[in-house]
Design an enzyme around this catalytic site. Structure first.
Site, short mmCIF file in Angstrom:
data_model
loop_
_atom_site.label_atom_id
_atom_site.label_comp_id
_atom_site.label_asym_id
_atom_site.label_seq_id
_atom_site.Cartn_x
_atom_site.Cartn_y
_atom_site.Cartn_z
N GLU A 1 -17.11 -29.19 -27.75
CA GLU A 1 -17.64 -28.25 -26.76
C GLU A 1 -17.55 -28.85 -25.39
O GLU A 1 -18.66 -28.81 -24.58
CB GLU A 1 -18.80 -27.79 -27.03
CG GLU A 1 -18.92 -26.89 -28.50
CD GLU A 1 -20.54 -26.59 -28.66
OE1 GLU A 1 -21.15 -26.84 -27.96
OE2 GLU A 1 -20.58 -25.88 -29.61
N CYS B 1 -33.55 -22.28 4.71
CA CYS B 1 -34.85 -22.75 5.33
C CYS B 1 -35.57 -23.38 4.43
O CYS B 1 -36.73 -23.03 3.79
CB CYS B 1 -35.59 -21.21 5.78
SG CYS B 1 -34.66 -20.47 6.92
N1 LLP Z 1 -22.25 -26.97 -25.53
C1 LLP Z 1 -23.52 -26.70 -25.49
C2 LLP Z 1 -24.33 -25.83 -26.40
C3 LLP Z 1 -24.36 -26.75 -24.08
O1 LLP Z 1 -25.51 -26.12 -23.89
C4 LLP Z 1 -23.53 -27.49 -23.03
C5 LLP Z 1 -24.14 -27.33 -21.70
C6 LLP Z 1 -22.08 -27.86 -23.23
C7 LLP Z 1 -21.72 -27.67 -24.71
C8 LLP Z 1 -21.20 -28.50 -22.48
O2 LLP Z 1 -21.65 -29.63 -21.79
P1 LLP Z 1 -21.01 -30.51 -20.79
O3 LLP Z 1 -19.58 -31.14 -21.70
O4 LLP Z 1 -20.45 -29.61 -19.74
O5 LLP Z 1 -21.85 -31.80 -20.30
N2 LLP Z 1 -25.92 -27.25 -14.89
C9 LLP Z 1 -26.19 -28.76 -15.19
C10 LLP Z 1 -25.53 -28.95 -16.62
C11 LLP Z 1 -25.96 -28.12 -17.67
C12 LLP Z 1 -25.31 -28.25 -18.91
C13 LLP Z 1 -25.91 -27.21 -20.08
N3 LLP Z 1 -25.23 -26.98 -21.30
C14 LLP Z 1 -25.28 -29.70 -14.27
O6 LLP Z 1 -24.93 -29.01 -13.39
O7 LLP Z 1 -25.47 -30.86 -14.47
#
Ligand code: LLP
Length: 425
Positions: free
Chosen positions: A278, A349
């Site tokens: 994922e 702001c």
């Molecule tokens: N699978 C699940 C169940 C997840 O909750 C997430 C991300 C992913 C896969 C993908 O993870 P990645 O490969 O993108 O690391 N907004 C935060 C990141 C939040 C990630 C949430 N879950 C940021 O800007 O760093």
């Protein structure tokens, strides 16, 4: 992976298009994505696992623009979703139900029902109550719901605390100590079919160790579950692989993809299970930037501020996670000219509204364009209209062409969403 954001004749380009050209047509600020970089990142990820049966379910929360989803779907990507909205987006983009896994710690009955109707590949279940609801709703529809238990392996992902999800202090998953019990319950419910096992320990993870520990714990559990008589078909190892936000370091991925892939395959290959991955950030982060224009350069008593027309409502990562994003002038500035140390800030702001603090930047002045790099993941999707600032456009570049793939929102549209009660009109 090679970047497609490079300087030609002194101007930063997205593939074959000069960024000032895009700014002239679309206005600033805007998000710009490179289609080739997106494709290359997806292909590189898939290639790394090519020697084993695997399925990539792109975590679409990272960037869920229809253009991005369609592009990835055209290369065979499935999707990891976390809401009814994401389900709808994935289906509209042409992703088939059997290519979708549903993660999420608080799925509502309505969301579960929608996903059952869509015939998704698997529900990654987070707690006992969810198993019971899923079984009840599947029964009502005359269906059998495919399930995996998302196991919390209690691993420190050594990343920012707000995006760590695999420790016992985090709200996610079923504690590994209770997993056997949950599988027993799942197997006893006639309208559920146990399909697999899942995990996701966090995001922007830059070391192999936490992944290795977590996957090893899951693999041990798989053996236990098999001896309990459960028939598992897949292991979903989640996402989480980090990228390098620091262009100066010249390493796109702090944790080499090949090392990650080799480790996952080594630990899981003997199990005879299909592999589900994922990734989110890794697929889209490098392929996007935030293009913004300097409004003012302001000399304070203690600091210099470069005030730009984008703000924390457009890209919240710096202030929310203390995240570093490289900042580049769109018109190349020779190193021989004076550079300075400045804060690059938005016009909102709040003092937390910044893209960079104490950063070495060229002396920029009003009208200059700058690019906030590596903004393709968790950028546009986390934007808000705070301060009644309309959501900014997204532009996709391919070769020498570019197209707006989401137009700039208007203030009128924002205001029109409000309803004044009758007694006030
Ligand atoms: N699978 C699940 C169940 C997840 O909750 C997430 C991300 C992913 C896969 C993908 O993870 P990645 O490969 O993108 O690391 N907004 C935060 C990141 C939040 C990630 C949430 N879950 C940021 O800007 O760093």
């Amino acid at each position: 992976m090679e970047t497609c954001f490079t300087y030609h004749e002194g101007r930063l380009h997205g593939e074959g298009v000069a960024l000032p050209e895009i700014a002239r047509h679309v206005g600033t600020p805007l998000y710009c994505y490179s289609a080739s970089m997106l494709e290359n990142a997806y292909k590189a990820f898939s290639e790394a696992f090519s020697s084993v049966p695997h399925m990539i379910c792109y975590a679409m929360k990272a960037n869920s623009n229809q253009a991005v989803l369609k592009l990835l779907a055209s290369h065979g990507s499935g999707m990891d979703i976390v809401s009814a909205g994401e389900l709808q987006r994935a289906l509209v983009a042409g992703v088939r139900g059997e290519q979708i896994v549903f993660s999420g710690v608080g799925k509502t009955r309505e969301e579960i029902a929608n996903a059952l109707d869509a015939g998704i590949l698997c529900f990654n279940v987070e707690l006992e109550a969810e198993l019971l609801i899923l079984s009840e709703l599947a029964q009502a529809k005359g269906l059998v719901a495919p399930v995996a238990i998302r196991v919390n392996p209690d691993v420190d992902a050594r990343t920012h605390e707000k995006i760590s999800t695999g420790g016992f202090k985090d709200k996610f998953g079923v504690p590994i100590s209770r997993a056997q019990e949950l599988y027993k319950l799942a197997a006893s419910l006639p309208f559920l079919e146990v399909r697999g096992i899942a995990m996701h320990i966090g995001s922007q993870i830059t070391e192999l160790g936490p992944f290795e520990t977590a996957v090893s714990r899951l693999v041990d559990l798989v053996h236990v579950l098999r001896s309990d008589g459960h028939c598992l078909r897949h292991i979903d190892v989640g996402g989480g692989l980090g990228v390098s936000y620091c262009e100066e370091m010249q390493v796109p991925f702090p944790l080499p993809l090949e090392d990650y892939a080799r480790m996952i395959m080594r630990l899981t290959s003997g199990l005879g299970l299909g592999l589900i991955l994922e990734p989110g950030r890794l697929i889209v982060a490098h392929s996007g930037l935030l293009l913004t224009r300097v409004i003012h350069s302001k000399q304070g008593e203690k600091k210099t501020f470069i005030i730009v027309d984008a703000a924390m409502n457009d890209l919240i990562r710096p202030t929310l996670y203390g995240a570093y994003h490289a900042i580049k002038p769109v018109c190349e500035v020779p190193d021989s000219l004076p550079w300075l140390i400045a804060d690059v800030v938005g016009g909102i702001c709040e003092s937390g509204d910044f893209f960079a603090l104490d950063r070495r930047v060229p002396s920029l002045s009003s009208g200059d364009l700058v690019a906030v790099m590596t903004a393709g993941a968790y950028g546009a999707v986390q934007a808000s209209t705070y301060n009644t600032r309309p959501l900014i456009p997204e532009v996709l570049v391919r070769g020498s062409c570019f197209q707006v793939v989401r137009p700039r929102e208007t203030c009128e549209a924002i205001i029109a969403r409000d309803i004044v009660p009758d007694w006030l009109t």
